[in-house]
Write a protein that holds these residues in place. Structure first.
Motif, PDB file in Angstrom:
ATOM      1  N   VAL A 286      34.590 -41.140  91.094  1.00  0.00           N
ATOM      2  CA  VAL A 286      35.652 -41.757  91.901  1.00  0.00           C
ATOM      3  C   VAL A 286      36.748 -40.742  92.234  1.00  0.00           C
ATOM      4  CG1 VAL A 286      37.475 -43.506  91.887  1.00  0.00           C
ATOM      5  CG2 VAL A 286      35.228 -44.042  90.931  1.00  0.00           C
ATOM      6  N   MET A 287      37.164 -40.009  91.198  1.00  0.00           N
ATOM      7  CA  MET A 287      38.293 -39.104  91.405  1.00  0.00           C
ATOM      8  C   MET A 287      37.931 -37.959  92.325  1.00  0.00           C
ATOM      9  SD  MET A 287      41.330 -39.340  90.492  1.00  0.00           S
ATOM     10  CE  MET A 287      41.835 -38.749  92.094  1.00  0.00           C
ATOM     11  N   THR A 288      36.720 -37.463  92.203  1.00  0.00           N
ATOM     12  CA  THR A 288      36.302 -36.358  93.078  1.00  0.00           C
ATOM     13  C   THR A 288      36.329 -36.817  94.534  1.00  0.00           C
ATOM     14  OG1 THR A 288      34.880 -35.582  91.294  1.00  0.00           O
ATOM     15  CG2 THR A 288      34.469 -34.657  93.468  1.00  0.00           C
TER      16      THR A 288
ATOM     17  N   TRP B 123      47.825 -36.453  79.306  1.00  0.00           N
ATOM     18  CA  TRP B 123      47.643 -35.446  80.368  1.00  0.00           C
ATOM     19  C   TRP B 123      48.567 -35.625  81.558  1.00  0.00           C
ATOM     20  CZ3 TRP B 123      45.362 -31.740  78.104  1.00  0.00           C
ATOM     21  CH2 TRP B 123      44.284 -31.937  77.226  1.00  0.00           C
ATOM     22  N   THR B 124      49.388 -36.677  81.556  1.00  0.00           N
ATOM     23  CA  THR B 124      50.302 -36.866  82.694  1.00  0.00           C
ATOM     24  C   THR B 124      51.738 -36.973  82.175  1.00  0.00           C
ATOM     25  OG1 THR B 124      50.346 -39.280  82.735  1.00  0.00           O
ATOM     26  CG2 THR B 124      48.499 -38.226  83.852  1.00  0.00           C
TER      27      THR B 124
ATOM     28  N   TRP C 274      39.843 -30.890  80.624  1.00  0.00           N
ATOM     29  CA  TRP C 274      38.581 -30.455  81.241  1.00  0.00           C
ATOM     30  C   TRP C 274      38.117 -31.401  82.340  1.00  0.00           C
ATOM     31  CZ3 TRP C 274      37.203 -25.677  80.610  1.00  0.00           C
ATOM     32  CH2 TRP C 274      37.634 -24.998  79.460  1.00  0.00           C
ATOM     33  N   GLY C 275      38.404 -32.696  82.169  1.00  0.00           N
ATOM     34  CA  GLY C 275      37.998 -33.664  83.189  1.00  0.00           C
ATOM     35  C   GLY C 275      38.686 -33.365  84.513  1.00  0.00           C
TER      36      GLY C 275
ATOM     37  N   TRP D  35      46.702 -27.676  92.745  1.00  0.00           N
ATOM     38  CA  TRP D  35      46.368 -28.600  91.644  1.00  0.00           C
ATOM     39  C   TRP D  35      46.871 -27.976  90.349  1.00  0.00           C
ATOM     40  CZ3 TRP D  35      43.262 -26.635  87.747  1.00  0.00           C
ATOM     41  CH2 TRP D  35      42.883 -27.536  86.731  1.00  0.00           C
TER      42      TRP D  35
ATOM     43  N   MET E  62      45.634 -40.878  79.474  1.00  0.00           N
ATOM     44  CA  MET E  62      46.613 -40.920  80.562  1.00  0.00           C
ATOM     45  C   MET E  62      47.956 -40.384  80.053  1.00  0.00           C
ATOM     46  SD  MET E  62      46.134 -42.189  83.593  1.00  0.00           S
ATOM     47  CE  MET E  62      45.627 -43.805  84.094  1.00  0.00           C
TER      48      MET E  62
ATOM     49  N   ARG F  35      37.373 -30.173  86.079  1.00  0.00           N
ATOM     50  CA  ARG F  35      36.055 -30.288  86.717  1.00  0.00           C
ATOM     51  C   ARG F  35      36.152 -31.029  88.051  1.00  0.00           C
ATOM     52  NH1 ARG F  35      30.750 -28.994  85.573  1.00  0.00           N
ATOM     53  NH2 ARG F  35      29.290 -30.441  86.508  1.00  0.00           N
TER      54      ARG F  35
ATOM     55  N   HIS G 189      32.282 -41.918  87.319  1.00  0.00           N
ATOM     56  CA  HIS G 189      31.457 -42.365  88.447  1.00  0.00           C
ATOM     57  C   HIS G 189      31.703 -41.526  89.702  1.00  0.00           C
ATOM     58  CE1 HIS G 189      30.304 -45.964  86.230  1.00  0.00           C
ATOM     59  NE2 HIS G 189      31.576 -46.127  85.918  1.00  0.00           N
TER      60      HIS G 189
ATOM     61  N   ALA H 198      36.983 -46.840  85.317  1.00  0.00           N
ATOM     62  CA  ALA H 198      36.379 -46.278  86.535  1.00  0.00           C
ATOM     63  C   ALA H 198      35.968 -44.814  86.366  1.00  0.00           C
ATOM     64  CB  ALA H 198      37.365 -46.406  87.689  1.00  0.00           C
TER      65      ALA H 198
ATOM     66  N   PHE I 194      46.792 -36.868  90.173  1.00  0.00           N
ATOM     67  CA  PHE I 194      45.912 -38.043  90.179  1.00  0.00           C
ATOM     68  C   PHE I 194      45.614 -38.546  88.779  1.00  0.00           C
ATOM     69  CE2 PHE I 194      43.362 -34.131  90.877  1.00  0.00           C
ATOM     70  CZ  PHE I 194      42.666 -34.078  89.680  1.00  0.00           C
ATOM     71  N   ALA I 195      45.210 -39.806  88.737  1.00  0.00           N
ATOM     72  CA  ALA I 195      44.760 -40.398  87.477  1.00  0.00           C
ATOM     73  C   ALA I 195      43.916 -41.617  87.819  1.00  0.00           C
ATOM     74  CB  ALA I 195      45.948 -40.815  86.616  1.00  0.00           C
TER      75      ALA I 195
HETATM   76  C1  LIG Z   1      40.543 -36.544  84.799  1.00  0.00           C
HETATM   77  C2  LIG Z   1      40.134 -37.849  85.499  1.00  0.00           C
HETATM   78  C3  LIG Z   1      41.029 -37.995  86.720  1.00  0.00           C
HETATM   79  C4  LIG Z   1      38.657 -37.750  85.917  1.00  0.00           C
HETATM   80  O1  LIG Z   1      38.334 -38.875  86.723  1.00  0.00           O
HETATM   81  P1  LIG Z   1      36.811 -39.348  86.986  1.00  0.00           P
HETATM   82  O2  LIG Z   1      36.805 -40.355  88.060  1.00  0.00           O
HETATM   83  O3  LIG Z   1      36.169 -39.684  85.672  1.00  0.00           O
HETATM   84  O4  LIG Z   1      36.170 -38.022  87.540  1.00  0.00           O
HETATM   85  P2  LIG Z   1      34.754 -37.903  88.244  1.00  0.00           P
HETATM   86  O5  LIG Z   1      33.903 -39.062  87.864  1.00  0.00           O
HETATM   87  O6  LIG Z   1      34.985 -37.644  89.692  1.00  0.00           O
HETATM   88  O7  LIG Z   1      34.196 -36.639  87.498  1.00  0.00           O
HETATM   89  C5  LIG Z   1      33.889 -35.407  88.113  1.00  0.00           C
HETATM   90  C6  LIG Z   1      33.200 -34.541  87.103  1.00  0.00           C
HETATM   91  O8  LIG Z   1      34.051 -34.298  85.967  1.00  0.00           O
HETATM   92  C7  LIG Z   1      33.359 -34.636  84.770  1.00  0.00           C
HETATM   93  N1  LIG Z   1      34.337 -35.157  83.821  1.00  0.00           N
HETATM   94  C8  LIG Z   1      35.122 -36.238  83.962  1.00  0.00           C
HETATM   95  N2  LIG Z   1      35.894 -36.381  82.858  1.00  0.00           N
HETATM   96  C9  LIG Z   1      35.568 -35.373  82.023  1.00  0.00           C
HETATM   97  C10 LIG Z   1      36.039 -34.972  80.744  1.00  0.00           C
HETATM   98  N3  LIG Z   1      37.021 -35.640  80.116  1.00  0.00           N
HETATM   99  N4  LIG Z   1      35.504 -33.866  80.192  1.00  0.00           N
HETATM  100  C11 LIG Z   1      34.542 -33.155  80.841  1.00  0.00           C
HETATM  101  N5  LIG Z   1      34.078 -33.485  82.066  1.00  0.00           N
HETATM  102  C12 LIG Z   1      34.595 -34.576  82.641  1.00  0.00           C
HETATM  103  C13 LIG Z   1      32.363 -35.679  85.189  1.00  0.00           C
HETATM  104  O9  LIG Z   1      31.291 -35.728  84.278  1.00  0.00           O
HETATM  105  C14 LIG Z   1      31.948 -35.184  86.547  1.00  0.00           C
HETATM  106  O10 LIG Z   1      31.020 -34.127  86.424  1.00  0.00           O
HETATM  107  P3  LIG Z   1      29.512 -34.321  86.944  1.00  0.00           P
HETATM  108  O11 LIG Z   1      29.607 -34.888  88.322  1.00  0.00           O
HETATM  109  O12 LIG Z   1      28.931 -32.972  86.923  1.00  0.00           O
HETATM  110  O13 LIG Z   1      28.915 -35.285  85.975  1.00  0.00           O
HETATM  111  C15 LIG Z   1      40.312 -39.077  84.567  1.00  0.00           C
HETATM  112  O14 LIG Z   1      39.611 -38.825  83.365  1.00  0.00           O
HETATM  113  C16 LIG Z   1      41.752 -39.385  84.218  1.00  0.00           C
HETATM  114  O15 LIG Z   1      42.397 -40.097  84.940  1.00  0.00           O
HETATM  115  N6  LIG Z   1      42.247 -38.860  83.089  1.00  0.00           N
HETATM  116  C17 LIG Z   1      43.601 -39.142  82.616  1.00  0.00           C
HETATM  117  C18 LIG Z   1      44.678 -38.695  83.616  1.00  0.00           C
HETATM  118  C19 LIG Z   1      44.539 -37.263  84.022  1.00  0.00           C
HETATM  119  O16 LIG Z   1      44.147 -36.426  83.258  1.00  0.00           O
HETATM  120  N7  LIG Z   1      44.919 -36.967  85.271  1.00  0.00           N
HETATM  121  C20 LIG Z   1      44.892 -35.626  85.800  1.00  0.00           C
HETATM  122  C21 LIG Z   1      46.138 -34.946  85.462  1.00  0.00           C
HETATM  123  S1  LIG Z   1      46.133 -33.279  86.044  1.00  0.00           S
END
Ligand SMILES: CC(C)(COP(=O)(O)OP(=O)(O)OC[C@H]1O[C@@H](n2cnc3c(N)ncnc32)[C@H](O)[C@@H]1OP(=O)(O)O)[C@@H](O)C(=O)NCCC(=O)NCCS
Length: 385
Positions: A113-115, A44-45, A142-143, A135, A41, A146, A111, A108, A102-103
């Motif tokens: 959730v974020m998508t 990346w924020t 990468w998360g 965005w 957190m 994605r 799963h 959580a 978002f974060a």
């Molecule tokens: C980035 C973040 C929002 C992802 O939230 P999440 O609820 O885990 O996302 P989802 O479950 O909806 O994941 C969607 C896809 O991304 C993938 N994914 C999630 N985190 C990932 C990571 N760190 N690396 C690679 N892929 C990732 C998931 O596997 C999923 O893919 P799939 O459906 O093909 O398996 C969360 O990790 C987070 O809050 N991170 C810290 C704060 C942040 O980075 N905020 C965004 C700032 S721009």
């Protein structure tokens, strides 16, 4: 708008779980403070670091309500199965275009959730008359990338020093979704399946492969035939190569495997299928490869290319790359490489004259091979995992 009365509640109900966007309450302060201790957190924020409890109190009791009242920021609590799971906010801008941020709390993640939350928020933005949502994420998140891709964001660009966190400039990715774009991925984000057969394993490259990559790419013959490679090839070049493979997957450009010894898992070489977004014909691909000198002379590359092309011709809905035609190029005189092509059934279709640059500024002729999906039954006995 009045807070919290006028904050719309947005809900995505599924059989197994519910994601709700709702107004924040004082009960969210504790979990929000906890979530903001997470290093991801903070990385990346733009939240304050260290993150104190007062920061959460200020954000949830002053900043968020003021944003709704003034109309310049709409921040929702994300609730996952009745529990506070994170925050998503929309920031309206001029001309019907605004940004999303978002974060989600570590417990959580993973799963979907974020998508789901992002799709809800973006749909709401369009209902409110927005025409485009932007965005942004720091390069390497990468998360987040994605999640944005899954929710239909597209046209990704990298802006050097485009972002800033706590006074430090960072390279930034930016993508957008317009009101007319589907809430579905635009383009492929390829996976790297592990392929096994013929005494080999093809697997994703890892950061721990960097030393072997450097050795292989510094080898005299690799350097001679692949004149575009950095020379000397440094450890950082190997690291950049490995990271660059993630970019190729995410952008749909290509898939690269480490060819690995099935016993030790050590990297023996690399095989790639790339140019998958060819502008003239999106059903083609090019095969490229190099081998560590220790692994040469025993048929490793012929077998590895066999596994890769089998995957390349497999239909996309069966997990393959759905290619119709593959190309392979070898400089004239590179007998070993031409042998790999012929051993895999490629046809020599011609010679491009003076088309393969050498390091001394001269050019070799280039042998052009191709292979059609219809050419032959796939022989390599690959298994995928
Ligand atoms: C980035 C973040 C929002 C992802 O939230 P999440 O609820 O885990 O996302 P989802 O479950 O909806 O994941 C969607 C896809 O991304 C993938 N994914 C999630 N985190 C990932 C990571 N760190 N690396 C690679 N892929 C990732 C998931 O596997 C999923 O893919 P799939 O459906 O093909 O398996 C969360 O990790 C987070 O809050 N991170 C810290 C704060 C942040 O980075 N905020 C965004 C700032 S721009």
């Amino acid at each position: 708008m009045r807070f919290p009365e006028d904050v719309p509640v947005l809900r995505d109900d599924r059989d197994t779980s519910t994601v709700t966007l709702r107004a924040h309450t004082a009960d969210d302060i504790g979990p929000a403070y906890e979530a903001c201790q997470d290093p991801e957190m903070q990385r990346w924020t733009t939240i304050p670091v260290p993150y104190e409890r007062e920061n959460a109190v200020h954000y949830l009791t002053e900043f968020v309500p003021a944003g709704w009242r003034d109309g310049n920021s709409w921040a929702w609590a994300i609730e996952y199965d009745g529990r506070y799971a994170g925050t998503i906010d929309l920031r309206p801008g001029d001309g019907g275009v605004g940004e999303v941020g978002f974060a989600v709390a570590p417990w959580a993640r993973g799963h979907g959730v974020m998508t789901r939350a992002l799709k809800l928020a973006v749909d709401h933005a369009f209902e409110q008359g927005w025409t485009r949502v932007i965005w942004r994420a720091y390069v390497g998140n990468w998360g987040s990338r994605r999640v944005a891709w899954k929710a239909g964001f597209r046209g990704l660009v990298t802006v050097p020093d485009g972002g800033v966190a706590r006074g430090v400039r960072k390279d930034e990715w930016i993508a957008t979704r317009s009101r007319d774009d589907a809430a579905e991925p635009a383009g492929h984000w390829w996976q790297v399946p592990t392929l096994e057969g013929d005494g080999l394993r093809l697997r994703a490259l890892r950061s721990t492969d960097a030393k072997r990559v450097m050795e292989a790419c510094n080898d005299e013959r690799t350097q001679h035939w692949l004149a575009g490679m950095p020379s000397p090839y440094q450890f950082e070049d190997a690291e950049a190569f490995i990271t660059g493979r993630l970019e190729n997957l995410a952008s749909g450009e290509g898939v690269s495997w480490a060819i690995a010894d099935p016993e030790t898992d050590d990297l023996l070489g690399n095989v790639s299928v790339f140019d998958l977004k060819n502008r003239i014909d999106g059903s083609v691909g090019e095969v490229g490869y190099w081998l560590h000198p220790e692994a040469r002379g025993r048929g490793v590359m012929s077998a590895a290319v066999g596994l890769a092309i089998k995957h390349a011709f497999k239909p996309i809905d069966e997990g393959g790359l759905g290619r119709r035609r593959l190309m392979l190029f070898a400089a004239e005189g590179n007998t070993a490489s031409a042998h790999v092509a012929v051993a895999n059934g490629f046809t020599l279709t011609g010679t491009a004259r003076a088309a393969s640059p050498r390091r001394d500024g001269s050019y070799d002729n280039l042998l052009c091979f191709d292979l059609l999906a219809t050419d032959r039954p796939q022989s390599a006995a690959a298994t995928e995992s």
